[in-house]
Design a protein around this motif. Structure first.
Motif, PDB file in Angstrom:
ATOM      1  N   THR A   2      16.445  -2.628  26.025  1.00 32.56           N
ATOM      2  CA  THR A   2      15.774  -3.572  26.565  1.00 32.56           C
ATOM      3  C   THR A   2      16.553  -5.053  26.784  1.00 32.56           C
ATOM      4  O   THR A   2      17.181  -5.212  25.758  1.00 32.56           O
ATOM      5  CB  THR A   2      14.361  -3.918  25.881  1.00 32.56           C
ATOM      6  N   SER A   5      14.030  -8.983  26.762  1.00 29.77           N
ATOM      7  CA  SER A   5      12.519  -8.196  26.842  1.00 29.77           C
ATOM      8  C   SER A   5      11.705  -9.312  26.290  1.00 29.77           C
ATOM      9  O   SER A   5      11.798 -10.135  25.425  1.00 29.77           O
ATOM     10  CB  SER A   5      12.709  -7.279  25.804  1.00 29.77           C
ATOM     11  N   ALA A  46      12.539  -1.444  35.708  1.00 32.07           N
ATOM     12  CA  ALA A  46      13.046  -0.588  34.715  1.00 32.07           C
ATOM     13  C   ALA A  46      14.133   0.231  35.718  1.00 32.07           C
ATOM     14  O   ALA A  46      13.699   0.649  36.789  1.00 32.07           O
ATOM     15  CB  ALA A  46      12.115   0.350  33.943  1.00 32.07           C
ATOM     16  N   GLU A  91       9.951  -8.443  32.422  1.00 32.04           N
ATOM     17  CA  GLU A  91      10.686  -7.780  31.278  1.00 32.04           C
ATOM     18  C   GLU A  91      11.662  -6.856  32.268  1.00 32.04           C
ATOM     19  O   GLU A  91      11.285  -6.156  33.273  1.00 32.04           O
ATOM     20  CB  GLU A  91       9.660  -6.898  30.548  1.00 32.04           C
ATOM     21  N   ARG A  93      14.057  -3.807  31.844  1.00 35.48           N
ATOM     22  CA  ARG A  93      14.414  -2.701  30.797  1.00 35.48           C
ATOM     23  C   ARG A  93      15.298  -1.768  31.347  1.00 35.48           C
ATOM     24  O   ARG A  93      15.286  -1.383  32.642  1.00 35.48           O
ATOM     25  CB  ARG A  93      12.941  -1.587  30.355  1.00 35.48           C
ATOM     26  N   GLN A 100       9.916   4.083  30.187  1.00 32.74           N
ATOM     27  CA  GLN A 100       9.704   2.655  29.983  1.00 32.74           C
ATOM     28  C   GLN A 100       8.439   2.162  30.173  1.00 32.74           C
ATOM     29  O   GLN A 100       7.690   1.263  29.541  1.00 32.74           O
ATOM     30  CB  GLN A 100      10.860   1.922  30.515  1.00 32.74           C
TER      31      GLN A 100
END
Length: 304
Positions: A2, A5, A46, A91, A93, A100
């Protein structure tokens, strides 16, 4: 792995974004739902990151922070313009998108995805990913594809405990958005070989009448918790996928259980739920059983 994060706050509406137009539709749907529920919104980007190599030297390319940060910043700016008072976190990832997002679902109240999309570094964010997330998520998953504003919320009911959870979700959502609820119980029974049509039809009528009373009783029981919702029940002699896809033409949201029984016989995601996800003209909410799925796939960190 991550990058930068900021884990999803407990009870957040989590939305997966990839910078595509379809993920923007999911973003705005998720933001509106979070605002309606009074929940925070958590934006997740992600993607699979692969270093570019030149001979034995690593070529100077954008870092995961730069790539993911750009996508999240654009999504955050879009939400701020429409919902300035909404609590929003982001976030980034690195890894396959589905695992994820499944991990993010552990703390979420809902995961929202676009019907299809693509990342800046190859690979699909939603599409096949949406079906993986819907199967393994610990919370309801909404795949945004559109819908008829002012149309009903439609839920498929099959008599299973899992479908009862979908019914409760659909009632809460219908109440929250001020929409009517249409409950669909569809079952297709073919005439047994060698049985006279008259006898088979009489048995079918008896079966459908008994089914109607059983389903009506369950709907009335659960609907008492939401007296303000107008509820309509339909019992159809039709394949459940076809029935729900037909309903989706006039619906604002289709709700199905990720696992079911009865008329949706043995329905893991991969039969009715998968069929509805693939063919629905409206957005689809897939509701997991109580306690979530029995297992979830492990995310592989391909950067190590």
């Amino acid at each position: 792995m991550t990058i930068n994060s900021v884990p999803a706050p407990a009870g957040a509406v989590v939305v997966g974004v990839d910078g595509s137009g379809l993920s923007e539709s999911a973003l705005l749907w998720a933001a509106a739902e979070a605002a309606r529920l009074g929940s925070p919104l958590h934006i997740v980007h992600a993607f699979v990151y692969v270093h570019a190599m030149g001979g034995f030297a690593v070529v100077d390319v954008a870092t995961p922070d730069e790539i993911g940060g750009e996508v999240c910043a654009a999504a955050l700016e879009r939400v701020r313009a429409e919902f300035p008072d909404l609590a929003v976190t982001t976030e980034v990832r690195v890894g396959p998108a589905a695992p994820q997002l499944i991990k993010a679902s552990r703390q979420a109240s809902m995961v929202v995805l676009g019907a299809r999309g693509h990342g800046r570094i190859g690979g699909v964010l939603v599409g096949s990913v949406s079906q993986q997330v819907a199967l393994h998520s610990r919370c309801p998953v909404v795949v945004v594809r559109g819908g008829v504003e002012g149309g009903p919320v439609v839920v498929g009911l099959d008599g299973s405990v899992q479908a009862d959870e979908a019914l409760r979700f659909a009632l809460r959502h219908a109440e929250g958005v001020g929409a009517p609820l249409r409950v669909v119980r569809a079952e297709y029974v073919e005439a047994p070989p060698g049985v006279p049509p008259g006898e088979w039809y009489a048995d079918l009528v008896d079966r459908m009448q008994a089914l109607t009373e059983s389903v009506r009783s369950k709907v009335e029981e659960v609907a008492r918790e939401h007296p303000g919702v107008e509820v309509e029940l339909e019992i159809l002699h039709q394949h459940p996928v076809s029935a729900l896809v037909d309903e989706s033409a006039q619906a604002r949201l289709i709700v199905v259980a990720s696992r079911g029984l009865g008329g949706f016989a043995g329905l893991l995601l991969g039969s009715v739920s998968q069929g509805v996800l693939s063919r629905s003209m409206a957005s689809v909410a897939v509701v997991p059983p109580v306690g979530g799925p029995r297992e979830e796939p492990e995310a592989r960190d391909i950067t190590r």
